[in-house]
Scaffold this motif. Structure first.
Motif, PDB file in Angstrom:
ATOM      1  N   ALA A 184       0.827  -1.206   0.000  1.00  0.00           N
ATOM      2  CA  ALA A 184       0.000   0.000   0.000  1.00  0.00           C
ATOM      3  C   ALA A 184       0.861   1.255   0.000  1.00  0.00           C
ATOM      4  N   VAL A 185       1.895   1.277   0.829  1.00  0.00           N
ATOM      5  CA  VAL A 185       2.789   2.429   0.877  1.00  0.00           C
ATOM      6  C   VAL A 185       3.542   2.573  -0.445  1.00  0.00           C
ATOM      7  N   ALA A 186       4.030   1.462  -0.983  1.00  0.00           N
ATOM      8  CA  ALA A 186       4.759   1.503  -2.248  1.00  0.00           C
ATOM      9  C   ALA A 186       3.882   2.037  -3.371  1.00  0.00           C
ATOM     10  N   ALA A 187       2.673   1.520  -3.484  1.00  0.00           N
ATOM     11  CA  ALA A 187       1.783   1.941  -4.571  1.00  0.00           C
ATOM     12  C   ALA A 187       1.442   3.419  -4.466  1.00  0.00           C
ATOM     13  N   ASP A 188       1.184   3.893  -3.259  1.00  0.00           N
ATOM     14  CA  ASP A 188       0.873   5.318  -3.099  1.00  0.00           C
ATOM     15  C   ASP A 188       2.017   6.188  -3.596  1.00  0.00           C
ATOM     16  N   LEU A 189       3.238   5.810  -3.310  1.00  0.00           N
ATOM     17  CA  LEU A 189       4.391   6.587  -3.771  1.00  0.00           C
ATOM     18  C   LEU A 189       4.562   6.484  -5.287  1.00  0.00           C
ATOM     19  N   LEU A 190       4.367   5.296  -5.830  1.00  0.00           N
ATOM     20  CA  LEU A 190       4.530   5.104  -7.271  1.00  0.00           C
ATOM     21  C   LEU A 190       3.483   5.878  -8.070  1.00  0.00           C
ATOM     22  N   LEU A 191       2.324   6.067  -7.493  1.00  0.00           N
ATOM     23  CA  LEU A 191       1.249   6.772  -8.184  1.00  0.00           C
ATOM     24  C   LEU A 191       1.334   8.283  -8.021  1.00  0.00           C
ATOM     25  N   ASP A 192       2.200   8.757  -7.146  1.00  0.00           N
ATOM     26  CA  ASP A 192       2.337  10.182  -6.856  1.00  0.00           C
ATOM     27  C   ASP A 192       3.583  10.720  -7.557  1.00  0.00           C
ATOM     28  N   ASP A 193       3.379  11.639  -8.512  1.00  0.00           N
ATOM     29  CA  ASP A 193       4.534  12.195  -9.229  1.00  0.00           C
ATOM     30  C   ASP A 193       4.948  13.552  -8.686  1.00  0.00           C
ATOM     31  N   GLY A 194       4.537  13.861  -7.447  1.00  0.00           N
ATOM     32  CA  GLY A 194       4.837  15.171  -6.898  1.00  0.00           C
ATOM     33  C   GLY A 194       5.982  15.219  -5.906  1.00  0.00           C
ATOM     34  N   TRP A 195       6.513  14.066  -5.517  1.00  0.00           N
ATOM     35  CA  TRP A 195       7.572  14.093  -4.514  1.00  0.00           C
ATOM     36  C   TRP A 195       8.950  14.177  -5.165  1.00  0.00           C
ATOM     37  N   THR A 196       9.872  14.773  -4.429  1.00  0.00           N
ATOM     38  CA  THR A 196      11.233  14.955  -4.929  1.00  0.00           C
ATOM     39  C   THR A 196      12.223  14.655  -3.810  1.00  0.00           C
ATOM     40  N   GLY A 197      13.502  14.637  -4.164  1.00  0.00           N
ATOM     41  CA  GLY A 197      14.542  14.447  -3.176  1.00  0.00           C
ATOM     42  C   GLY A 197      14.716  13.004  -2.767  1.00  0.00           C
ATOM     43  N   VAL A 198      15.430  12.812  -1.678  1.00  0.00           N
ATOM     44  CA  VAL A 198      15.778  11.482  -1.179  1.00  0.00           C
ATOM     45  C   VAL A 198      15.326  11.368   0.268  1.00  0.00           C
ATOM     46  N   GLU A 199      14.547  10.338   0.561  1.00  0.00           N
ATOM     47  CA  GLU A 199      14.075  10.122   1.926  1.00  0.00           C
ATOM     48  C   GLU A 199      13.938   8.629   2.209  1.00  0.00           C
ATOM     49  N   GLU A 200      14.021   8.306   3.494  1.00  0.00           N
ATOM     50  CA  GLU A 200      13.618   6.988   3.961  1.00  0.00           C
ATOM     51  C   GLU A 200      12.171   7.054   4.439  1.00  0.00           C
ATOM     52  N   VAL A 201      11.404   5.995   4.153  1.00  0.00           N
ATOM     53  CA  VAL A 201      10.013   5.910   4.582  1.00  0.00           C
ATOM     54  C   VAL A 201       9.864   4.656   5.438  1.00  0.00           C
ATOM     55  N   PRO A 202       9.866   4.801   6.768  1.00  0.00           N
ATOM     56  CA  PRO A 202       9.697   3.617   7.624  1.00  0.00           C
ATOM     57  C   PRO A 202       8.292   3.035   7.501  1.00  0.00           C
ATOM     58  N   VAL A 203       8.225   1.702   7.532  1.00  0.00           N
ATOM     59  CA  VAL A 203       6.953   0.971   7.492  1.00  0.00           C
ATOM     60  C   VAL A 203       6.992   0.007   8.680  1.00  0.00           C
ATOM     61  N   LEU A 204       6.352   0.382   9.796  1.00  0.00           N
ATOM     62  CA  LEU A 204       6.638  -0.270  11.069  1.00  0.00           C
ATOM     63  C   LEU A 204       5.519  -1.126  11.627  1.00  0.00           C
ATOM     64  N   GLY A 205       4.388  -1.245  10.925  1.00  0.00           N
ATOM     65  CA  GLY A 205       3.273  -1.908  11.571  1.00  0.00           C
ATOM     66  C   GLY A 205       2.744  -1.041  12.702  1.00  0.00           C
TER      67      GLY A 205
END
Length: 294
Positions: A184-205
């Protein structure tokens, strides 16, 4: 165009389902296209082969702007670095020449911790993140703890002996996440073309649990006793060798587990953004119980 790797794997398949539900244009790299459901084959562009192959990568990246990158398991690799950076080298080179703008990759927790300096696949994943960012793409690394689905490897042991094992202490509280939430997190990012730069996105349950606490939840959901047994690290490594892992990969997996036991996965402060919805109890009810009880 979104390029998706590992479309028949657990994370890739679920991510692909979400992309197709959003009617996104998707091109998949797959070793054997016949493993894709017919309904999926009709809706995606297919590049057949390994995403570690330069020719396959060149064909897949042509005209693409977004990439989902997941390194497949390579248990026989001669080194952990070969399994991650070595496998990804053709893609790293192609990102510079094909104009791919955004990459979402699957990585691990631990950046900046002393435990991550000698943590096998985690160390290699974090190094690969740096190489991806160095290509100049916008990058989001999904940094995660162990997956709940890892327990499915011990389904028979849970069924027949009422136990599961790990080299990690039963008292160490750690985050754990469900693969559906990762997708779910991956798909949301892949579908969003508005983000830039480099970040870590924790997925922690949603919570930190020890293996002892997980055993209690499993016992309640399965309605039978389940206990956790910590095993010696040497036994864990030897079992991987028996199943065909190379010496380097077996040792790397053990190094990762020892790093987790020393607090590797506890360095990120949980926030509303990093907490994902699927609880371990819910996962046991929906996934583990059907697998164990059949």
């Amino acid at each position: 165009m979104i390029v998706l790797t590992t479309p028949t794997g657990q994370i890739g398949r679920r991510t692909l389902d979400r992309l197709l539900a959003a009617d996104a244009p998707v091109r998949v790299i797959v070793r054997d296209a016949s493993r894709l459901p017919a309904a999926v084959r009709d809706r995606v562009q297919i590049v057949e082969g390994s995403h570690g192959d330069p020719d396959v990568i060149a064909k897949a990246f042509a005209g693409a702007d977004t990439l989902f990158w997941l390194v497949p398991p390579i248990p026989q690799a001669p080194s952990v670095d070969d399994a991650y950076a070595g496998f990804s080298r053709p893609a790293l080179d192609a990102l510079r020449t094909h104009g791919v703008e955004r990459v979402v990759s699957v990585s691990a927790l631990g950046r900046g911790t002393p435990q991550a300096e000698h943590a096998g696949p985690v160390t290699a994943s974090l190094a690969l993140d740096d190489l991806l960012a160095a290509t100049g793409v916008h990058h989001r690394a999904l940094v995660m703890p162990s997956f709940m689905e890892n327990l499915l490897r011990q389904t028979e042991l849970i069924r027949s002996r009422g136990m599961f094992t790990s080299p990690v202490s039963g008292d160490r509280k750690m985050p754990t996440c469900a693969i559906d939430d990762i997708a779910a997190v991956a798909a949301d990012l892949l579908l969003d073309d508005g983000w830039t730069g480099v970040e870590e996105v924790p997925v922690l349950g949603p919570e930190d649990l020890s293996f002892a606490e997980m055993a209690e939840i499993m016992s309640e959901v399965l309605e039978r006793p389940v206990r956790f047994q910590q095993v010696p690290g040497a036994d864990f490594r030897d079992r991987l060798l028996q199943f065909g892992s190379s010496e380097a990969m077996a040792q790397g997996m053990l190094d990762m587990m020892l790093a987790k036991d020393a607090g590797l996965d506890n360095a990120v402060t949980r926030t509303d953004r990093s907490s994902t919805p699927t609880s371990f109890r819910r996962w046991c009810e929906d996934v583990l119980k059907p697998a164990v009880l059949g």
